[in-house]
Design a protein around this motif. Sequence first.
Motif, short mmCIF file in Angstrom:
data_model
loop_
_atom_site.label_atom_id
_atom_site.label_comp_id
_atom_site.label_asym_id
_atom_site.label_seq_id
_atom_site.Cartn_x
_atom_site.Cartn_y
_atom_site.Cartn_z
N LEU A 3 0.71 -1.32 0.10
CA LEU A 3 0.00 0.16 0.14
C LEU A 3 0.83 1.28 0.07
CD1 LEU A 3 -3.01 1.05 0.21
CD2 LEU A 3 -2.48 1.10 2.82
N GLU A 4 1.87 1.12 0.91
CA GLU A 4 2.86 2.50 0.94
C GLU A 4 3.40 2.90 -0.35
OE1 GLU A 4 3.03 -0.02 2.77
OE2 GLU A 4 5.28 -0.34 3.36
N THR A 60 0.25 -2.30 10.42
CA THR A 60 -0.84 -2.92 11.06
C THR A 60 -2.28 -2.24 10.87
OG1 THR A 60 -0.82 -2.15 13.22
CG2 THR A 60 0.21 -4.21 13.11
N VAL A 61 -2.34 -1.05 10.37
CA VAL A 61 -3.33 -0.48 10.10
C VAL A 61 -4.03 -0.54 8.69
CG1 VAL A 61 -2.70 2.02 9.24
CG2 VAL A 61 -4.65 1.78 10.78
N GLN A 62 -2.95 -1.31 7.97
CA GLN A 62 -3.32 -1.50 6.53
C GLN A 62 -4.71 -2.31 6.29
OE1 GLN A 62 -0.23 -2.25 3.74
NE2 GLN A 62 1.09 -0.65 4.96
N ALA A 66 -7.95 1.14 4.40
CA ALA A 66 -6.81 1.86 3.94
C ALA A 66 -6.56 1.97 2.27
CB ALA A 66 -5.37 1.43 4.48
N ALA A 67 -6.85 0.87 1.95
CA ALA A 67 -6.81 0.79 0.43
C ALA A 67 -8.07 1.55 -0.20
CB ALA A 67 -7.02 -0.65 -0.27
N ALA A 68 -8.93 1.83 0.31
CA ALA A 68 -9.96 2.52 -0.17
C ALA A 68 -9.61 3.94 -0.19
CB ALA A 68 -11.48 2.16 0.65
N HIS A 69 -8.93 4.23 0.99
CA HIS A 69 -8.48 5.61 1.14
C HIS A 69 -7.62 6.08 -0.05
CE1 HIS A 69 -5.79 8.81 2.28
NE2 HIS A 69 -6.64 9.57 3.01
#
Length: 124
Positions: A3-4, A60-62, A66-69
């Motif tokens: 994600l990052e 851990t927050v992924q 988070a992907a939708a964000h």
Amino acid sequence: MQLEARYFRAAVIYALLGLLLGIHMASSQDHTQMPTHAHLLLLGWVSLFLAGGFFRLYPTVQGKLAAAHWWIANIGILVMVPGVGLIMAGIEGPGVPLASGGALIVLFGMAIFAWLVFRATKRA
Ligand code: HEM
Ligand code: HEM
């Protein structure tokens, strides 16, 4: 792709576009598009790069939210910034709804991001 990495990749694309616009403004001595330049760089390059750093710091927050964000933030920028560009060019008909609609999408994205930050830092 992590994600990052998607945040960092999107951020550098906005950086290149924002810098090109800034150089065009400086060389043409026409600063009309300053708000477009400023928000392309601050929402696109700066905010997304910072979000990428955050997701790296708190892996851990992924998840799905988070992907939708990532999608909501990018769609918001890609709707709002061209809208601002049209307004500054005097084309307010499509510019105003795009800029204001995009701004609401950006706000919605930031609300999700705020939720993720609070959740990640709950016990920090
Ligand atoms: C190649 C690099 C850049 C060039 C040639 C450039 C060019 C410019 C120009 C010509 C203006 C208008 C100044 C005015 O009319 O007062 C401006 C304003 C601005 N630029 Fe850039 N810029 C560059 C990089 C950046 C970067 C990297 C950022 C942010 C990360 C940035 C953020 C801003 C902001 C926020 C303003 C508005 C400043 C204000 O409110 O007075 N610029 N830039
Ligand atoms: C929903 C998102 C946003 C909206 C609707 C918004 C709206 C605006 C408006 C209406 C102005 C005045 C433009 C003018 O006087 O011509 C402005 C200026 C500015 N905003 Fe934003 N903004 C947003 C997000 C941000 C963010 C996230 C940053 C920084 C991280 C930022 C940084 C700035 C700066 C530096 C200026 C002064 C430069 C300029 O006039 O373009 N804005 N913004």
